[in-house]
Structures are given as C-alpha cells and as structure tokens.
Design a protein around this motif. Structure first.
Motif, PDB file in Angstrom:
ATOM      1  N   MET A 158       0.790  -1.396   0.294  1.00  0.00           N
ATOM      2  CA  MET A 158       0.127   0.004   0.024  1.00  0.00           C
ATOM      3  C   MET A 158       1.005   1.158  -0.034  1.00  0.00           C
ATOM      4  O   MET A 158       0.456   2.672  -1.027  1.00  0.00           O
ATOM      5  N   LEU A 159       1.756   1.029   0.610  1.00  0.00           N
ATOM      6  CA  LEU A 159       2.864   2.208   0.628  1.00  0.00           C
ATOM      7  C   LEU A 159       3.825   2.655  -0.638  1.00  0.00           C
ATOM      8  O   LEU A 159       3.563   3.835  -1.368  1.00  0.00           O
ATOM      9  N   THR A 160       4.113   1.534  -1.244  1.00  0.00           N
ATOM     10  CA  THR A 160       4.650   1.732  -2.457  1.00  0.00           C
ATOM     11  C   THR A 160       4.110   2.109  -3.387  1.00  0.00           C
ATOM     12  O   THR A 160       4.489   2.542  -4.381  1.00  0.00           O
ATOM     13  N   SER A 161       2.816   1.491  -3.258  1.00  0.00           N
ATOM     14  CA  SER A 161       1.956   2.621  -4.202  1.00  0.00           C
ATOM     15  C   SER A 161       1.113   4.113  -4.382  1.00  0.00           C
ATOM     16  O   SER A 161       1.302   4.646  -5.732  1.00  0.00           O
ATOM     17  N   SER A 162       2.386   4.841  -3.722  1.00  0.00           N
ATOM     18  CA  SER A 162       2.983   5.873  -3.893  1.00  0.00           C
ATOM     19  C   SER A 162       3.761   6.028  -5.056  1.00  0.00           C
ATOM     20  O   SER A 162       3.399   7.036  -5.670  1.00  0.00           O
ATOM     21  N   VAL A 163       4.417   5.822  -5.924  1.00  0.00           N
ATOM     22  CA  VAL A 163       5.750   5.177  -7.334  1.00  0.00           C
ATOM     23  C   VAL A 163       4.113   5.171  -8.383  1.00  0.00           C
ATOM     24  O   VAL A 163       4.890   5.972  -8.977  1.00  0.00           O
ATOM     25  N   VAL A 164       3.233   5.370  -7.575  1.00  0.00           N
ATOM     26  CA  VAL A 164       2.196   4.968  -9.150  1.00  0.00           C
ATOM     27  C   VAL A 164       1.658   6.385  -9.464  1.00  0.00           C
ATOM     28  O   VAL A 164       1.499   6.648 -10.715  1.00  0.00           O
ATOM     29  N   SER A 165       2.884   7.840  -8.906  1.00  0.00           N
ATOM     30  CA  SER A 165       1.976   8.878  -9.064  1.00  0.00           C
ATOM     31  C   SER A 165       2.895   9.131  -9.869  1.00  0.00           C
ATOM     32  O   SER A 165       2.275   9.832 -10.913  1.00  0.00           O
ATOM     33  N   THR A 166       3.726   8.719 -10.470  1.00  0.00           N
ATOM     34  CA  THR A 166       5.012   9.156 -11.512  1.00  0.00           C
ATOM     35  C   THR A 166       4.540   8.313 -13.044  1.00  0.00           C
ATOM     36  O   THR A 166       4.637   9.127 -14.160  1.00  0.00           O
ATOM     37  N   ILE A 167       3.490   7.491 -13.250  1.00  0.00           N
ATOM     38  CA  ILE A 167       2.858   7.311 -14.496  1.00  0.00           C
ATOM     39  C   ILE A 167       1.263   8.027 -13.982  1.00  0.00           C
ATOM     40  O   ILE A 167       0.689   7.933 -15.373  1.00  0.00           O
ATOM     41  N   ALA A 175      -2.110  13.229  -5.578  1.00  0.00           N
ATOM     42  CA  ALA A 175      -2.992  14.453  -4.752  1.00  0.00           C
ATOM     43  C   ALA A 175      -2.278  15.483  -4.409  1.00  0.00           C
ATOM     44  O   ALA A 175      -2.463  16.808  -4.358  1.00  0.00           O
ATOM     45  N   GLY A 176      -0.860  14.741  -3.213  1.00  0.00           N
ATOM     46  CA  GLY A 176      -0.890  15.925  -2.427  1.00  0.00           C
ATOM     47  C   GLY A 176       0.565  16.792  -3.808  1.00  0.00           C
ATOM     48  O   GLY A 176       0.226  17.935  -3.326  1.00  0.00           O
ATOM     49  N   ALA A 177       0.935  15.482  -4.011  1.00  0.00           N
ATOM     50  CA  ALA A 177       2.071  16.565  -5.554  1.00  0.00           C
ATOM     51  C   ALA A 177       1.482  17.766  -5.990  1.00  0.00           C
ATOM     52  O   ALA A 177       2.097  19.237  -6.012  1.00  0.00           O
ATOM     53  N   ASP A 178       0.029  17.651  -6.936  1.00  0.00           N
ATOM     54  CA  ASP A 178      -1.107  18.530  -7.374  1.00  0.00           C
ATOM     55  C   ASP A 178      -1.159  19.758  -6.731  1.00  0.00           C
ATOM     56  O   ASP A 178      -0.675  20.815  -6.767  1.00  0.00           O
TER      57      ASP A 178
END
Lengths: 222, 272
Positions: A158-167, A175-178
């Motif tokens: 679940m924590l690793t899933s944060s990497v999917v923001s790169t695609i 959402a946080g980066a936006d």
C-alpha cells in the motif's frame, strides 16, 4: 516561528480524499490478486514439475532484484512499443500485483515448507485426496504460519503504491503533489498526506487482525 | 549623530558614484573598434550553450554572428548569466545583448529592445492524426503536461472539464507519454517540441498556441542609431532567410509568425 496555514489543505480536502480512495481501491485489488498469484506461485515453486519450478523461480528473481519504479515505467512507457497500451491505473494495478506476487510467492513457499511432512502423510493415511490434503492440511496451516509476514508485505504494498503517481495515476501521493504545485503549502500538505497514509496503514492492519481472528482461531498444533 | 549621518550620506554618495553609469555604445564606436561585443547566455540551450570545444554557440550566437557580419565588424561573444546580463550591458562591458532577453515592461524601463528576433512558445502539441484546433477540441482527450509547469496552468485554465490532464514529474516522462502513445497530446514549449521532432520527425505537429514570449536584442537606452541598425538587420535577416535558417538549425522550425510579425509595442502591451 512557522505559521501553519491549513486553509489550502482543507479547502481541497476532497482532492486528497479522492486520491486516498484510489490508493485504497488499488491496494485492495492488488492484495487480493497478489494473494492468488502468491499461492499459485508457491505451489508451482514446491511442485515436482521442474519447468514450472524454474519459470516461477525466474519470475521471483527478476521482480525481486529490480526496482519497482523501473518495473512500472516498463509497463507504462515500454509496452506500448509492442502494441500493449495500458492506462495509468491499470498499469499501476498490474505492476503492483506482479511485484507483490513475487515477494508473496516466497513468503507462501516458506509457509508451505513449514508444514511437517508427517502431517501430510497422516492425511494420506486417513484417505484424503490430494486437493483435500492441500486445502486442510497444507494451505490453511501454511497461511497461518506466515500470516504476519504476508500482511506486512501487503501494508508495504500500500505504501509502495505511492510510486504510481510517476505514471500519472491519480492516487493519494499524486493528489498531494498536485495540491503542492498549486498552493506551495508543502509542510501542511505532506503532514496531512502522511497522516492519511498512516490512517490507511492502521485501517488495513486492523482489517488483517480481524481476519486473523476469524480465519485462524483454531488451536495451534504445536 | 550628525557626523554619523554625514558619514552615511558620504558613503552612499560614493557608492552611487561607483556604480557604472549607463554609457550608450554608439554605432560609431563599434564601427571604429571593428568589434561588436555581444553578451549571450551559455546555459540556455538551444539558444545559448557551450560547444564541446568550449565555445559559445546556439541560436543567439548565430544571430550575433549574422548581426556583426551585417554591420561589417568582427564579433566577440561574451558569456553572461541571467541575473548579470543587464548590468553587463549597462556598465558598457558589452555593446548589445543577444541573450534570450524576453521583452517585458520591467526590462524595457532599463534597456531598449529591438524588434523580436526569437520567441518561446508554449503550445498544445500532438500526433498529426489527432484533430485539435482550439481548447474546445480537447474535450474527452488526454494530454500530458509537467506538473505545475506554465503549460499545466495554461491548459488547466482553458481545457473543458472532460479533458484528461495527465501530470508527470518532468519533461522526460511527459515526452515519453506522448512518444509511447499513452497520451495523444502534450502541453509543451517549442524548444522541447523541436527535440521531439528531431527524435521522431514528422509524427507530431503543433495544434494551437497557449502563450508566447518574444525575445529582443537589447541596447543601452539612447543608442538610437545602433538600435536602428539592429532593427534593419533583423528586418533584412527575416526577409532573406537568414533567421529561418538559424531557427531551423536550433528549433527545427522556420521563424514563427508571432516572432516575424511581433513588435516591442505588442509584446509590452500583452504583458500589461
């Protein structure tokens, strides 16, 4: 003294919640499918068929020895070259399942190997069929033995899933980066994003504990 | 207390004197020296960069060389940086700036600009087969941008609700999304578009412009004759294809209409 300004965060809280919702759905789907891949992989890895044994072994080694970021880039940016174009969310899901499947295979294999041989022989002596032996004598005790390792791998997923923001998948990290790009309130935003990830982790581990109570509450054999 | 005040005043006066006064380089001086000293950036590819041999090159360097040739003098390229380029000019260390200086009202107060010789454009760019001519056509289509870039802001403002804006962390990833076909469109600057066109010639084209910024050659205020000569050069180079050649070499396209037809007045009015 730093002045906290949470207005930009709470004004756009719906964006963060929407991102968190995708993270939850993505992680949950990847956990369920990942468990299936893990069990199938572990069965293949402990089977007597040499070919199957090798194929799964290669899969586990390739995935466990390459970075997740590269795997996800390969799926999203690389595959279209051979005509397979996956959307960001689907590519993210497949990458997560493939990734957690490799780690899960090894964990599940350890579980299967932890079941004493004599237990299987006892089952055979009682006249149980191979499927029955697998289901009652191998699978359930095996899963019970490695349950903590498997669930912590799932939390990590679940924590690793944060990497999917790169695609460009619209998960919680993206959402946080936006929001950060829009308001520049980095400290407040990532404080809240961190809190949301922590809440999700606690939610999932609570769920796993409840499942453990329901599934494995029979007396231990040892 | 009074002594202190006097001292401070004296110190300030000295400091003021020490600041080099803006000295107009006259056309006569340049011609007498036989050398045109041109300030240019070397950290702003493809406009200004250092060649592998350690010499300044790029769109600005080629323009400066053509300018000197037109004036019948030699060229000396002086590397400057973004923050110090205007002080270099005003202190007389260079005669002109061909330093990708965008024409803005703030800068126009300190230097005099020639008509535009180059321009940076951000645009919607994409596969040739995709029919998009304005913001409305973006409905239902997906478009890659770099998160929080000017393109992202411009597209987010004008795109219809149903547009899927895919945000990536850097140029490389967004370009990759376009090239691999994950998104048919992309918000991009003409500089990056030129690189894409070089990698995959003829596959993509510009759909419509989001915003433009024109760049002018700058001189010290009051250098009327020098400025007139520079404007003559640009008009001439636009006509005889010199600027097209430079632009094609570094940006992959001929001089765009917004540069060719641009003027200092229009550029300043657009920024107000």
């Amino acid at each position: 003294m730093y002045h906290f300004n949470f207005t930009p965060v709470f004004d756009n809280f719906d964006l963060l919640l929407y991102g968190a919702w995708l993270t939850v759905r993505l992680s949950f789907a990847a956990m369920v499918l990942g468990l299936v891949v893990s069990v199938l992989g572990a069965v293949a890895r402990t089977s007597r068929f040499r070919g199957l044994h090798w194929i799964v072994g290669a899969y586990v080694e390739v995935i466990r020895n390459t970075p997740f970021l590269v795997q996800i880039f390969f799926l999203y940016f690389g595959l279209p070259a051979i005509g397979i174009s996956l959307g960001p969310n689907l590519a993210a899901l497949i990458a997560l399942v493939v990734n957690v499947g490799a780690y899960g295979t090894e964990i599940a294999r350890a579980g299967i190997e932890s079941v004493p041989r004599g237990q299987v022989e006892a089952g055979r002596a009682l006249g149980l069929g191979p499927l029955q032996i697998f289901r009652y004598i191998i699978f359930r005790p095996a899963l019970r033995n490695v349950y903590p390792a498997l669930t912590s791998q799932f939390i990590y997923l679940m924590l690793t899933s944060s990497v999917v923001s790169t695609i460009s998948a619209n998960d919680l990290a993206s959402a946080g980066a936006d929001l950060n790009a829009k308001t520049f309130a980095s400290f407040e935003i990532y404080l809240v994003v961190t809190a949301l990830y922590l809440a999700l982790s606690l939610l999932f581990s609570g769920l796993f504990r409840a499942l453990q109570g329901a599934l494995f509450n029979y007396p231990a054999s040892r | 207390m009074n002594i202190l005040k006097t001292l401070v005043a004296a110190a300030l006066a000295t400091a003021a004197l020490a600041v080099p006064q803006a000295q107009a380089s006259t056309l006569k001086q340049v011609e007498a020296h036989g050398v045109l000293k041109v300030g240019m950036l070397v950290d702003f590819p493809p406009f200004g960069l250092m060649s592998t041999a350690g010499k300044p090159e790029g769109y600005d360097a080629d323009t400066a060389k053509a300018l000197a040739k037109y004036m019948g003098v030699k060229v000396q390229l002086v590397p400057v940086t973004g923050p110090n380029r205007i002080p270099y000019l005003l202190s007389g260390q260079v005669d002109v700036l061909v330093a990708s200086l965008g024409i803005t009202p703030d800068r126009a107060k300190r230097v005099d600009f020639s008509r535009p010789y180059a321009g940076i454009e951000i645009m919607v760019y994409g596969k040739k087969s995709v029919k998009v001519t304005d913001a409305k056509d973006l409905a239902g289509k997906s478009l890659a941008v770099v998160r929080a870039s000017t393109q992202d802001q411009a597209v987010t403002k004008i795109a219809p609700k149903s547009t899927i804006i895919r945000r990536f962390d850097d140029d490389a990833a967004a370009v990759q999304a376009l090239m691999s076909g994950q998104t048919p469109l992309m918000g991009v600057s003409n500089v990056v578009a030129a690189q894409i066109n070089k990698a995959k010639p003829g596959e993509f084209n510009e759909k419509f412009a989001l915003a433009t910024q024109v760049q002018g050659i700058a001189v010290v205020p009051g250098s009327t004759k020098l400025l007139a000569k520079i404007n003559d050069f640009i008009a001439h180079a636009m006509k005889d294809g010199t600027m097209d050649k430079i632009s094609e070499k570094w940006l992959g396209t001929k001089i765009q209409p917004f540069v060719r037809n641009g003027s200092v007045k229009a550029a300043l009015a657009a920024k107000k």
